[in-house]
Design a protein around this motif. Structure first.
Motif, mmCIF file in Angstrom:
data_model
loop_
_atom_site.group_PDB
_atom_site.id
_atom_site.type_symbol
_atom_site.label_atom_id
_atom_site.label_comp_id
_atom_site.label_asym_id
_atom_site.label_seq_id
_atom_site.Cartn_x
_atom_site.Cartn_y
_atom_site.Cartn_z
ATOM 1 N N LEU A 1 0.838 -1.208 0.000
ATOM 2 C CA LEU A 1 0.000 0.000 0.000
ATOM 3 C C LEU A 1 0.868 1.252 0.000
ATOM 4 C CD1 LEU A 1 -2.524 1.703 0.224
ATOM 5 C CD2 LEU A 1 -2.725 1.061 2.635
ATOM 6 N N ALA A 2 1.956 1.219 0.766
ATOM 7 C CA ALA A 2 2.827 2.395 0.816
ATOM 8 C C ALA A 2 3.344 2.749 -0.581
ATOM 9 C CB ALA A 2 3.999 2.120 1.771
ATOM 10 N N THR A 3 3.730 1.715 -1.354
ATOM 11 C CA THR A 3 4.234 1.944 -2.715
ATOM 12 C C THR A 3 3.141 2.501 -3.622
ATOM 13 O OG1 THR A 3 5.581 -0.013 -2.325
ATOM 14 C CG2 THR A 3 5.539 0.846 -4.575
ATOM 15 N N HIS A 4 1.952 1.927 -3.515
ATOM 16 C CA HIS A 4 0.860 2.397 -4.382
ATOM 17 C C HIS A 4 0.432 3.817 -4.023
ATOM 18 C CE1 HIS A 4 -0.136 -0.890 -7.134
ATOM 19 N NE2 HIS A 4 0.366 -1.689 -6.207
ATOM 20 N N LEU B 1 -8.778 3.221 -2.442
ATOM 21 C CA LEU B 1 -8.279 3.902 -1.239
ATOM 22 C C LEU B 1 -9.394 4.132 -0.231
ATOM 23 C CD1 LEU B 1 -5.676 6.199 -2.971
ATOM 24 C CD2 LEU B 1 -5.194 4.484 -1.198
ATOM 25 N N SER B 2 -10.633 4.327 -0.700
ATOM 26 C CA SER B 2 -11.733 4.538 0.256
ATOM 27 C C SER B 2 -12.035 3.248 1.030
ATOM 28 C CB SER B 2 -12.984 5.062 -0.455
ATOM 29 O OG SER B 2 -13.555 4.070 -1.284
ATOM 30 N N CYS B 3 -11.896 2.093 0.373
ATOM 31 C CA CYS B 3 -12.070 0.819 1.097
ATOM 32 C C CYS B 3 -10.970 0.668 2.154
ATOM 33 C CB CYS B 3 -11.988 -0.373 0.139
ATOM 34 S SG CYS B 3 -13.377 -0.507 -0.997
ATOM 35 N N LEU B 4 -9.743 0.994 1.747
ATOM 36 C CA LEU B 4 -8.611 0.846 2.674
ATOM 37 C C LEU B 4 -8.698 1.860 3.804
ATOM 38 C CD1 LEU B 4 -6.076 0.312 -0.209
ATOM 39 C CD2 LEU B 4 -6.658 -1.421 1.522
ATOM 40 N N ASP B 5 -9.254 3.040 3.494
ATOM 41 C CA ASP B 5 -9.427 4.069 4.517
ATOM 42 C C ASP B 5 -10.505 3.646 5.514
ATOM 43 O OD1 ASP B 5 -8.580 6.574 5.471
ATOM 44 O OD2 ASP B 5 -10.334 7.575 4.620
ATOM 45 N N TYR B 6 -11.514 2.945 5.005
ATOM 46 C CA TYR B 6 -12.595 2.481 5.876
ATOM 47 C C TYR B 6 -12.047 1.540 6.958
ATOM 48 C CZ TYR B 6 -17.196 0.778 7.332
ATOM 49 O OH TYR B 6 -18.319 0.473 8.074
ATOM 50 N N ILE B 7 -11.044 0.751 6.602
ATOM 51 C CA ILE B 7 -10.475 -0.160 7.604
ATOM 52 C C ILE B 7 -9.226 0.449 8.263
ATOM 53 C CG2 ILE B 7 -11.488 -2.268 6.643
ATOM 54 C CD1 ILE B 7 -8.785 -2.854 5.302
ATOM 55 N N GLY B 8 -8.988 1.743 8.010
ATOM 56 C CA GLY B 8 -7.961 2.468 8.761
ATOM 57 C C GLY B 8 -6.536 2.181 8.351
ATOM 58 N N TYR B 9 -6.299 1.777 7.103
ATOM 59 C CA TYR B 9 -4.955 1.375 6.702
ATOM 60 C C TYR B 9 -4.160 2.439 5.951
ATOM 61 C CZ TYR B 9 -4.597 -3.353 8.413
ATOM 62 O OH TYR B 9 -4.458 -4.434 9.227
ATOM 63 N N VAL B 10 -4.796 3.581 5.619
ATOM 64 C CA VAL B 10 -4.086 4.550 4.779
ATOM 65 C C VAL B 10 -3.393 5.613 5.638
ATOM 66 C CG1 VAL B 10 -4.236 6.080 2.795
ATOM 67 C CG2 VAL B 10 -5.878 4.191 3.032
#
Lengths: 225, 225
Positions: B140-143, B173-182
């Motif tokens: 995720l960091a790379t993307h 990114l909104s899915c990943l933000d929903y689970i607090g990973y961004v």
């Protein structure tokens, strides 16, 4: 001159080779080894995947990545000899089937069999995984039946006209046929459809492929298999 | 009334929800559980995947499967407020980025994190695989850096105009933000781009999502995160 960066047994590259040939667009084929991650190739396509299409100057210098993107680009820049029907719903059906073959059939069949039987050895990736080969063979029977069912209902897989759906299916099946995994006699309607598409001039480029160390079965290039 | 069969944390469904909302097309959302393989749903889409779009009668009754196919269909049937630029090369660049996010980022990041953290529990699929979660976080960091790099070079991710490339990236990114990973603060240019797209009216539907048992972090729906 336009160029297509490819590997011979990639169904995605084969779909684009068929699309180019159907549109009578000559192309220089450049064989790549994407797994070696050369910087030169990553500059063309940061995703590091084939196919990559380099268009010629007449249409403006362009580098187009991803097989679905290349096919849409070819439709837009060379609308003669269309690869998709005209009606939006019919186009959606052709594209649905392309996604079916390129996502579902690829994941369930082609990746399992072609990767394990050929690409692992080419890349130097260890021994074939017999579980993946068994799964791929089993799933291939189901996918071949689906092709046969479509060919029974319609003139071509997506409708009355030949389309990208046929080229996507034929691209996968031609790779699987090259490694001798397609039991054509088990689904006569799929065989009859493949005979029709295999006889098209566009198919000749695929039938001439020859991977060093992996000779195709005798029937591979035979139009009367 | 037109309908979209979806699951809330699918980036593919979210991309289509954004596309529909940008085109001001209202739609009834029908939540599906594709893993239960209901015959009724398989009749709509034999691939058994979401999203599936049912168009209304004015445009002729149509069932359109696959997120990329739905987006092309929407462009063809509702060309107002385009989601792709006009020039074929610019369209290819937007589509390349959609494929980048939907294939590469999905495989390397979203599938790992969303499947392991949420969908496994929703489906009843066992314990999260910590190896996949570690790989997803690292990738995720790379993307996120790539999104930031694109946002630095261009007004929107694919060029001067907002396009499907932005909606695809924002969907993941909104899915990943929903689970607090961004970790938004790690890439300020990506954060600034996301703030711009998150403020669009089309985004409201995503920010209102609430999965029972999986509350989003406080900043998820905050436009000033």
């Amino acid at each position: 001159m336009r160029r297509l960066h490819h590997i011979p047994l990639s169904p995605f590259c084969r779909k684009v080779r068929l699309a180019l040939a159907e549109k009578r667009l000559e192309v220089d084929l450049v064989e790549q080894t994407p797994w070696s991650r050369s910087l030169e190739f990553l500059r063309l396509n940061p995703a590091g995947t084939v196919p990559v299409f380099e268009d010629d100057e007449a249409h403006g210098r362009a580098v187009i990545c991803d097989s679905a993107v290349i096919c849409e680009y070819l439709e837009e820049t060379r609308p003669e000899r269309p690869l998709l029907p005209g009606d939006p719903r019919a186009r959606a059906e052709a594209r649905r089937l392309v996604a079916w073959f390129d996502d579902k059939m690829h994941g369930e069949v082609t990746a399992n069999l072609v990767d394990e039987r050929v690409m692992k050895k080419v890349r130097g990736g260890g021994h074939p995984d017999s579980g993946r080969i068994r799964a791929g063979s089993k799933n291939l029977a189901t996918h071949l039946e689906y092709v046969g069912w479509l060919a029974d209902q319609r003139k071509w897989l997506a409708g009355d006209e030949i389309s990208l759906a046929d080229f996507a299916a034929a691209a996968h099946l031609s790779c699987l046929d090259y490694i001798g995994y397609v039991d054509w006699d088990s689904v006569p309607s799929a065989k009859a459809w493949y005979q029709r598409i295999k006889s098209r001039p566009a198919f000749r480029t695929l039938l001439a492929d020859h991977l060093s160390g992996f000779p195709p079965p005798a029937h591979y290039a035979d139009l009367d298999f």
